[in-house]
Design an enzyme around this catalytic site. Sequence first.
Site, mmCIF file in Angstrom:
data_model
loop_
_atom_site.group_PDB
_atom_site.id
_atom_site.type_symbol
_atom_site.label_atom_id
_atom_site.label_comp_id
_atom_site.label_asym_id
_atom_site.label_seq_id
_atom_site.Cartn_x
_atom_site.Cartn_y
_atom_site.Cartn_z
ATOM 1 N N HIS A 265 -0.449 -18.882 2.814
ATOM 2 C CA HIS A 265 -0.551 -17.633 2.048
ATOM 3 C C HIS A 265 0.391 -17.693 0.855
ATOM 4 O O HIS A 265 1.536 -18.105 0.981
ATOM 5 C CB HIS A 265 -0.169 -16.434 2.923
ATOM 6 C CG HIS A 265 -0.165 -15.142 2.166
ATOM 7 N ND1 HIS A 265 -1.314 -14.438 1.887
ATOM 8 C CD2 HIS A 265 0.841 -14.449 1.588
ATOM 9 C CE1 HIS A 265 -1.016 -13.360 1.186
ATOM 10 N NE2 HIS A 265 0.290 -13.344 0.990
ATOM 11 N N ASP B 120 -2.999 -1.329 7.599
ATOM 12 C CA ASP B 120 -2.308 -1.845 6.415
ATOM 13 C C ASP B 120 -2.948 -1.319 5.143
ATOM 14 O O ASP B 120 -2.256 -0.962 4.189
ATOM 15 C CB ASP B 120 -2.316 -3.381 6.417
ATOM 16 C CG ASP B 120 -1.736 -3.940 5.128
ATOM 17 O OD1 ASP B 120 -0.535 -3.698 4.885
ATOM 18 O OD2 ASP B 120 -2.469 -4.576 4.353
ATOM 19 N N ARG C 169 1.891 3.850 0.308
ATOM 20 C CA ARG C 169 3.149 3.326 -0.250
ATOM 21 C C ARG C 169 3.096 3.296 -1.767
ATOM 22 O O ARG C 169 4.085 3.581 -2.449
ATOM 23 C CB ARG C 169 3.416 1.914 0.287
ATOM 24 C CG ARG C 169 3.862 1.900 1.750
ATOM 25 C CD ARG C 169 3.732 0.514 2.363
ATOM 26 N NE ARG C 169 4.478 -0.485 1.625
ATOM 27 C CZ ARG C 169 4.188 -1.799 1.625
ATOM 28 N NH1 ARG C 169 3.164 -2.253 2.334
ATOM 29 N NH2 ARG C 169 4.907 -2.635 0.933
ATOM 30 N N SER D 260 3.190 -6.263 6.314
ATOM 31 C CA SER D 260 1.863 -6.141 5.704
ATOM 32 C C SER D 260 1.220 -7.517 5.545
ATOM 33 O O SER D 260 0.076 -7.748 5.955
ATOM 34 C CB SER D 260 2.008 -5.441 4.344
ATOM 35 O OG SER D 260 0.859 -5.586 3.555
ATOM 36 N N LYS E 108 -1.971 -9.401 8.128
ATOM 37 C CA LYS E 108 -3.260 -9.893 7.640
ATOM 38 C C LYS E 108 -3.498 -11.343 8.037
ATOM 39 O O LYS E 108 -4.610 -11.737 8.393
ATOM 40 C CB LYS E 108 -3.337 -9.719 6.120
ATOM 41 C CG LYS E 108 -3.615 -8.262 5.744
ATOM 42 C CD LYS E 108 -3.582 -8.025 4.253
ATOM 43 C CE LYS E 108 -2.169 -7.842 3.753
ATOM 44 N NZ LYS E 108 -2.021 -7.054 2.546
HETATM 45 N N1 URA Z 1 1.266 -7.842 -0.636
HETATM 46 C C1 URA Z 1 0.821 -7.348 0.541
HETATM 47 O O1 URA Z 1 -0.142 -7.851 1.090
HETATM 48 N N2 URA Z 1 1.461 -6.320 1.083
HETATM 49 C C2 URA Z 1 2.530 -5.738 0.516
HETATM 50 O O2 URA Z 1 3.055 -4.800 1.079
HETATM 51 C C3 URA Z 1 2.978 -6.245 -0.712
HETATM 52 C C4 URA Z 1 2.326 -7.309 -1.262
#
Ligand code: URA
Length: 433
Positions: A82, A161, A168, A183, A187
Site C-alpha cells: 500500500h 471507514d 473526519r 483507516s 482496508k
Molecule cells: N488515507 C486513508 O485511507 N485514510 C486516512 O484516514 C487518511 C489517508
Amino acid sequence: MRMVDLIEKKREGHELTKAEIQFIIDGYTKGDIPDYQISAILMAVYFNDMTDQERAHLTMAMVESGDTIDLSAIHGIKVDKHSTGGVGDTTTLVLAPLVAALDIPVAKMSGRGLGHTGGTIDKLESIDGFHVEISTNDFIEYVNRDKMAVIGQTGNLTPADKKLYALRDVTATVNAIPLIASSIMSKKIAAGSDAIVLDVKTGAGAFMKTIEEAEQLARAMVKIGQEVGRQTMAVISDMSQPLGYAIGNALEMKEAIDTLRGEGPEDLTELSLLLGSQMVVLAKKADTLEEARGMLQEVIDNGKALEKFKVFIKNQGGDPSIVDQPEKLPEATYKIDVPAKQSGYISKIVADEMGVASMLLGAGRATKEDDIDLAVGIVLKAKIGDEVKEGETLVTIHSNQENVDDVIGKIYDCISFADAVESPKLVHKVITE
Ligand code: URA
Ligand code: CA
C-alpha cells in the site's frame, strides 16, 4: 452502554475497551449513533490519542463493519503493498510481476485515480483489451496458476471507514495518527492479505509533510499489523518530486515496462527493489532483505519478470505484445517541449501540483465520474539536483489538445531553480518492526 459515557471516558484520557470500541463502530455503521456524538469522540481521540490496543481494536471493528475478501483458496502467503499516495508512482506495476516471478502470490485489489494521484487500474487499461472485471473464480485461478491478478474494488469493504472518513473531513479530525493508521490498515486487512508492505510518502506531494510525521504513521501501522496478526513492514520514501520521469497512464505503463527490463529510472527501480524485498521476506521466500534483493535483481536480469507481466496481461484480455512494442500503447497527438527559462540546478518539482497539471491535460479525474485520456501526461527531462541550461527541455507535455498554455504556466510555477542543489534522499527509513 451509553455513547455519552464513552465520549466522557475518552475526553478524560482513559482507555476504551474492545467491547466499547465495537459498540461505537457498530452503532455508527448501522446509523444508531448520530454524527454529532461520533464527532465528539473523534475530537477526543484527536487530543488524547489511542493506545496500541485501542488502535488494534478500532482497526478490527472497522474490518468487521462490512465484507471481507476471502483469499484462503489461494496457496501461499499473500503479501499486499500500500502506498499513501504519490504522483507518477508506478511501483505497483513493477512490483507485482517482480514478486510474482518469484512464485509469491499477488492477489491485488486496485482502484482508479482521483485528483492528482493516478490509479493502477487506469494505467493497466492503457493496454488494449485489458480489463479488471473478472470473476472471483478467475481471479483466484489466475493467482494460483500464474501468481498474479488484479481486480477492481468489489464488495462493501469497511463501510465504517467510509462514513468516518467523510465525517473526519468536515470536523478537522483527518490528521490524527491513530485514525489514519486504523483507516489504512482496516482496508488492507479487509482485502484479505496475510502480510502488508507500506510505502509511506513524505514531502510536498504527500499527506505527511515531514519525515517525523511519516515515521510516526509508519510505526503506528506496523504496530497495528503486529497486534492483529498481520506481519507489516514499511518504507518512508520521498515524494517531494514525482517518482520516475513519467506522469500519465500509458506513459507510466511504458516506464514500468522499461523498469522491468532493467532500464527504468533509478528512483523507481530502487523503490521497487526495496519494497519488493520486504514483500519477499514477509512471504518467507528469503531470510534477509539483501538476499531478497538479489533474487529480484535476478528475475529482472533473466527476463522472468517481464515474461510474468505478459502472462498476466494476456489472462486479463490485454495485448501482451505491447511489452515488446510499447509504441502500440495509446499515443498523444501533440508532444510539446517546455524549455527552461534560466540556467541552474533544479531545486523543486512540486509533486502534487505536477499531478494537477497532468490532470488538466485529461490524464486524471477531478470527480469520480470524469472520463480520462489514457495517452496524455507529462514526462520530466530532469529531476531535483540536475543541472539544466536555459532553453533546454524541462518537461515534454503529451497532449491531445493543441493549446496547453494553462498547463505550461502551471509547470513553470512548480519548478524552481537554485545555484547548487543535492538530489533528495529517496528512502528516509526502512521499518521492519
Ligand atoms: N488515507 C486513508 O485511507 N485514510 C486516512 O484516514 C487518511 C489517508
Ligand atoms: Ca513515474
